[in-house]
Design an enzyme around this catalytic site. Structure first.
Site, PDB file in Angstrom:
ATOM      1  N   ARG A  43       0.861  -1.353  -0.153  1.00 37.01           N
ATOM      2  CA  ARG A  43      -0.075  -0.053   0.119  1.00 37.01           C
ATOM      3  C   ARG A  43       0.774   1.227  -0.071  1.00 37.01           C
ATOM      4  NH1 ARG A  43      -1.684   2.696   4.304  1.00 37.01           N
ATOM      5  NH2 ARG A  43      -1.804   0.765   5.557  1.00 37.01           N
ATOM      6  N   TYR A  94     -22.397  11.944 -13.058  1.00 40.77           N
ATOM      7  CA  TYR A  94     -22.321  10.495 -12.808  1.00 40.77           C
ATOM      8  C   TYR A  94     -23.287  10.256 -11.634  1.00 40.77           C
ATOM      9  CZ  TYR A  94     -20.955   5.764 -11.836  1.00 40.77           C
ATOM     10  OH  TYR A  94     -20.913   4.491 -11.467  1.00 40.77           O
ATOM     11  N   ASP A 165     -13.818  14.606 -15.261  1.00 41.56           N
ATOM     12  CA  ASP A 165     -14.091  12.999 -15.600  1.00 41.56           C
ATOM     13  C   ASP A 165     -14.068  12.833 -16.746  1.00 41.56           C
ATOM     14  OD1 ASP A 165     -15.243  10.498 -15.471  1.00 41.56           O
ATOM     15  OD2 ASP A 165     -16.595  10.669 -13.939  1.00 41.56           O
ATOM     16  N   LYS A 190     -14.244   1.050 -17.373  1.00 40.28           N
ATOM     17  CA  LYS A 190     -14.877   1.182 -18.698  1.00 40.28           C
ATOM     18  C   LYS A 190     -14.078   0.907 -19.819  1.00 40.28           C
ATOM     19  CE  LYS A 190     -18.110   2.145 -15.552  1.00 40.28           C
ATOM     20  NZ  LYS A 190     -18.510   3.666 -15.193  1.00 40.28           N
TER      21      LYS A 190
END
Ligand SMILES: *Cc1c(COP(=O)(O)O)cnc(C)c1O
Length: 353
Positions: A43, A94, A165, A190
């Site tokens: 991480r 969105y 975006d 996507k």
């Protein structure tokens, strides 16, 4: 890295090991920690698998990328990194982003000014005193375009930072950092992934201080991408320009044919990209019937995969404003004749016969 500015070449060549004897692709590193006293933890330090994806997307967007666990994690990171008190947000953005912002507002962290992002004068009027303007273009699901250069220019004068975006546009159809955007985000789930088999997000910045904030945000929030997801997303990047070329060619033809079709009342298409929205004259009932009648095209939410998919959008509470008969379609890479044959039989089905 790449010696070319041509996206088709960058997509193939960026984000690879370059040392003689190294493999052509970064490995999938399945490890949470590393042996030794340096305290290396995934991480905190990331893995080579993330680095390849970030290098490729950074090169395509003209900035430095940070990969996240999902598009929403990237969106949340952009807000966390810039910490706006006053945000200009498209009324119809969105749904997940609106839910995220609503949550901040309810907790009293944030004040929002809603705008029609395709209405530039309205956006510019909302800028003075704001900290960040959020752009989504083309908009979901009506596929209107925002004037990114004009908004960025006015935002720079007003001291407002800009998040774009760019999920629907992909790094192939738009590079908003060049227009002056502060952060570009993608749902890599996507088009970038492109095969409907993963969730991943990306945030890209040209400014080093902003990049550092994004990187730090991932570290403290723990919104890290999976090793396999990062590998698959980079594999997706390799064919992104090729897929976009085919999807766009198919979409243009689907648009032409829909515009001539008697069952279709309206077609929305920005002139590029793979997303097409159309309104059936028969309204919600006809649109639901069409979504049930498709055999090749997948009736499903989401978008950007190799497969064509579609859904009626007004059924979502957040999209209650769109015409009841509006179908949003993500045009895939199948043969155009097969896509059109399926769509045509679905929209002229029993309801219209
Ligand atoms: C899907 C999507 C998101 C969210 O991405 P996830 O990967 O689903 O978290 C954000 N913005 C747009 C425009 C999207 O289509």
């Amino acid at each position: 890295m790449s010696d070319s500015v041509n996206p088709a070449t960058i997509a193939v060549s960026a984000g690879r090991p370059t040392v003689i004897g190294e493999p052509l692709n970064y490995p999938i590193v399945m490890a949470s920690n590393f042996r030794g006293e340096a305290g290396e933890y995934t991480r905190t330090h990331g893995t080579d698998g993330w680095i390849g994806l970030e290098a490729a997307i950074g090169a395509l967007e003209g900035g430095r990328a940070v990969a996240f666990s999902s598009g929403m994690a990237a969106a949340a990171a952009a807000l966390f990194a810039l910490a706006p008190k006053v945000l200009v947000l498209p009324t119809y953005s969105y749904l997940g982003v609106r839910a995220l912002v609503d949550d901040h507002v309810r907790q009293g962290h944030l004040q929002v000014r809603f705008v029609d992002i395709a209405h530039t004068a309205e956006v510019l009027a909302a800028l003075p005193g704001a900290d960040v303007v959020w752009i989504e273009t083309p908009t979901n699901p009506t596929l209107d375009l925002a004037d990114v250069p004009a908004i960025c220019a006015a935002a720079a004068v007003a001291g407002v930072r800009v998040v774009v975006d760019s999920t629907f546009a992909t790094p192939i159809c738009a590079q908003p950092l060049a227009d002056g955007a502060t952060i570009v985000i993608h749902s890599g789930t996507k088009f970038i992934g492109g095969h409907s088999d993963l969730l991943i997000g990306l945030a890209i910045a040209a400014d080093d201080a902003v990049y550092d904030r994004l990187h730090q945000t991932r570290l403290v929030n723990g919104s890290t991408p999976g090793a396999l997801e990062a590998f698959l997303a980079l594999r997706g990047v390799r064919t992104l320009p090729l897929r976009m070329e085919r999807m766009q060619a198919n979409a243009e033809q689907v648009v032409t044919r829909l515009r001539e079709h008697p069952a279709v009342a309206d077609v929305r298409y920005p002139g590029w990209g793979a997303m097409v929205s159309f309104v059936l004259a028969g309204g919600a009932q006809a649109a639901d019937a069409a979504c049930r009648a498709v055999r090749l095209i997948v009736p499903a939410t989401s978008l950007g995969g190799v497969e064509s998919s579609m859904e009626r959008r007004q059924k979502y509470a957040g999209d209650a404003h769109v015409p009841p008969g509006l179908i949003r379609m993500s045009v895939g890479i199948e043969h155009l004749d097969d896509i059109w044959a399926d769509l045509a039989q679905a929209i002229t089905g029993p309801a219209q016969a």
